[in-house]
Design an enzyme around this catalytic site. Structure first.
Site, PDB file in Angstrom:
ATOM      1  N   GLU A  28     -34.071 -25.164   1.332  1.00 38.43           N
ATOM      2  CA  GLU A  28     -35.362 -24.672   0.833  1.00 38.43           C
ATOM      3  C   GLU A  28     -35.157 -23.569  -0.208  1.00 38.43           C
ATOM      4  O   GLU A  28     -35.832 -23.544  -1.236  1.00 38.43           O
ATOM      5  CB  GLU A  28     -36.190 -24.150   2.017  1.00 38.43           C
ATOM      6  CG  GLU A  28     -37.575 -23.678   1.617  1.00 38.43           C
ATOM      7  CD  GLU A  28     -38.444 -23.298   2.812  1.00 38.43           C
ATOM      8  OE1 GLU A  28     -38.120 -23.692   3.942  1.00 38.43           O
ATOM      9  OE2 GLU A  28     -39.436 -22.590   2.602  1.00 38.43           O
ATOM     10  N   ARG A  33     -45.899 -18.021 -35.769  1.00 33.17           N
ATOM     11  CA  ARG A  33     -46.869 -16.921 -35.885  1.00 33.17           C
ATOM     12  C   ARG A  33     -46.346 -15.873 -36.872  1.00 33.17           C
ATOM     13  O   ARG A  33     -45.215 -15.385 -36.735  1.00 33.17           O
ATOM     14  CB  ARG A  33     -47.078 -16.287 -34.504  1.00 33.17           C
ATOM     15  CG  ARG A  33     -47.888 -15.019 -34.490  1.00 33.17           C
ATOM     16  CD  ARG A  33     -49.352 -15.302 -34.663  1.00 33.17           C
ATOM     17  NE  ARG A  33     -50.131 -14.073 -34.579  1.00 33.17           N
ATOM     18  CZ  ARG A  33     -51.379 -13.981 -35.003  1.00 33.17           C
ATOM     19  NH1 ARG A  33     -51.983 -15.018 -35.555  1.00 33.17           N
ATOM     20  NH2 ARG A  33     -52.029 -12.838 -34.880  1.00 33.17           N
ATOM     21  N   GLN A  68     -36.650  -8.071 -34.148  1.00 31.02           N
ATOM     22  CA  GLN A  68     -35.617  -8.055 -33.107  1.00 31.02           C
ATOM     23  C   GLN A  68     -36.220  -7.964 -31.689  1.00 31.02           C
ATOM     24  O   GLN A  68     -35.700  -8.555 -30.746  1.00 31.02           O
ATOM     25  CB  GLN A  68     -34.688  -6.869 -33.366  1.00 31.02           C
ATOM     26  CG  GLN A  68     -33.351  -7.025 -32.695  1.00 31.02           C
ATOM     27  CD  GLN A  68     -32.420  -5.874 -33.038  1.00 31.02           C
ATOM     28  OE1 GLN A  68     -32.737  -4.720 -32.764  1.00 31.02           O
ATOM     29  NE2 GLN A  68     -31.300  -6.184 -33.641  1.00 31.02           N
TER      30      GLN A  68
END
Ligand SMILES: Cc1cc2nc3c(=O)[nH]c(=O)nc-3n(C[C@H](O)[C@H](O)[C@H](O)COP(=O)(O)OP(=O)(O)OC[C@H]3O[C@@H](n4cnc5c(N)ncnc54)[C@H](O)[C@@H]3O)c2cc1C
Length: 398
Positions: free
Chosen positions: A245, A271, A282
């Site tokens: 799990e 963008r 940066q």
């Protein structure tokens, strides 16, 4: 050491991504808002074989080896925008089916695994209780032997899939000698038994398409044939199964990390602000680089667990590291994705804010990050980190 995927694994990955993109998660924005379990998509997962990936073909599954299962789950997480659906699948597999596979009798495997692979029986793992979270050994639900049945009494909460599930792996106190580790037993409990009540569905921050519920056992007569393993072996069954799990459940998170990286990379490259793409700053570029580092390291540790399990070896240490690293990495990656997308990252429609909400549960479920760090420290030889018990004198091993 060979790090290449086989031709079959590459094909499985491609097919799974194509299936998940085309068929799953198309209504996730609405389902998330309404906290709705996507029943149709669950059926599609069953038809594609997802619910039987690690289950041998003789029990109705696809019989993938552990490493291939890990790769397929990663692909599912990458292609499917609905992290809640993917979490429901993972709970079904690693909270329930794996217990039957690893520790069930032939009769239990024949009875339950096929309908679980077909998705007609939904599985869940009922461990947590109102008074018992991290401290599993203190759980209060009891199972008292009464002829050929156990009478189950108690309350379990925060059960993923609970409101939809038909079959639950339940840990309960049967008593016995030799200390608390020998007082628990594991059972397969079906929701149709008298006295089984689904009492509550919780509203939550993320993973809203996986229902999370509370259940009560009011003298539920569980057939003794539904006990998993011998009486008193519940805790050792739990600790040996939890490594599946704590690793396989998180493979899909690696896929989600890659999806977030892709989306953020696209946005950073297109963008423009101050006459340049934002990716040329940066501050943004370094976040993208860190996303890639986390992705690759998360994948490596999980594939290592997949390989260890394929070789039939124990993987508790690696699974514990994986659980901490992958779940915390996804949170960091989702935070960076929101930051890089600016206001768009904060809006509901684009889904980035949902990715962050979905990610925040990871360091809590299947054992919190703090508890995992305690387990890791104890595996490295430190004592009493989790229990706070006084140190035993060191034995001279030379
Ligand atoms: C989305 C989601 C899905 C879940 N699904 C399931 C499910 O399917 N089945 C199920 O049984 N449970 C499920 N849970 C419950 C989950 O397993 C528990 O929340 C988790 O084990 C922690 O228990 P708790 O919430 O009671 O916190 P507590 O145990 O009360 O812990 C609270 C805080 O104390 C810290 N803490 C406790 N003990 C120690 C210690 N020894 N050392 C250091 N720090 C410690 C914890 O790290 C945490 O920060 C789910 C939870 C979530 C959020």
């Amino acid at each position: 050491m060979d790090f290449d995927l086989t031709a079959d694994q590459r094909q499985l990955k491609r097919d799974t991504i194509a299936f998940a993109r085309r068929k799953l998660g198309s209504r996730v924005v609405d389902d998330d808002e309404g906290s709705r379990f996507p029943v149709e998509d669950w059926r599609k997962c069953a038809d594609f074989g997802v619910l039987g990936w690690p289950v041998p073909t003789s029990y109705g599954g696809r019989g993938l080896d552990p490493l291939s299962t890990m790769i397929a789950l990663e692909a599912l997480g990458y292609g499917c925008a609905d992290n809640g659906l993917v979490f429901a699948v993972n709970n079904h597999l690693w909270g329930c089916a794996i217990y039957i596979l690893m520790h069930g009798t032939e009769e239990q495997k024949n009875r339950f695994l096929k309908p679980m692979c077909q998705g007609t029986l939904i599985g869940a793992h009922a461990l947590s209780e109102p008074e018992t979270g991290s401290d599993v050994l203190s759980l209060r639900t009891t199972a008292e032997l009464d002829g050929d049945h156990y009478l189950l009494r108690g309350t379990k909460c925060f059960i993923s899939n609970g409101p939809q599930a038909d079959i639950f792996v339940v840990l309960a106190r049967t008593g016995g000698q030799g200390g608390p580790q020998n007082e628990l037993s594991a059972f397969l409990v079906t929701a149709d038994l008298p006295g089984f009540k689904k009492t509550r569905e919780f509203s939550k921050m993320g993973l809203r398409t996986t229902p999370l519920g509370e259940i009560e056992f009011d003298n539920v007569p569980v057939p003794a044939a539904n006990r998993i393993g011998r009486e008193g072996a519940g805790y050792s069954i739990f600790t040996s199964t939890i490594e599946w799990e704590r690793s396989f459940m998180f493979a899909s998170q690696v896929g989600a990390m890659e999806r977030l990286l892709d989306t953020s990379l696209d946005h950073a490259g297109s963008r423009r602000q101050f006459g340049r793409t934002i990716g040329s700053f940066q501050a943004v570029a370094h976040q993208i680089a860190d996303m890639k580092i986390r992705l690759e390291l998360a994948r490596l540790i999980l594939y290592r667990v997949g390989w260890l399990k394929r070789e039939g070896r124990l993987a508790l240490l690696d699974a514990t590291i994986a659980k901490i690293f992958v779940s915390e990495s996804l949170v960091q990656t989702a935070l960076s994705a929101v930051d890089i997308h600016g206001a768009r990252g904060y809006l509901t429609d684009l889904g980035i804010e949902r990715e962050l909400r979905d990610a925040l549960g990871g360091p809590i479920y299947a054992g919190t990050s703090s508890v995992q760090r305690g387990i890791l420290a104890e595996l490295l030889g430190l004592q009493g980190v989790l229990s706070g018990e006084p140190e035993r004198p060191r034995r001279d091993t030379t």
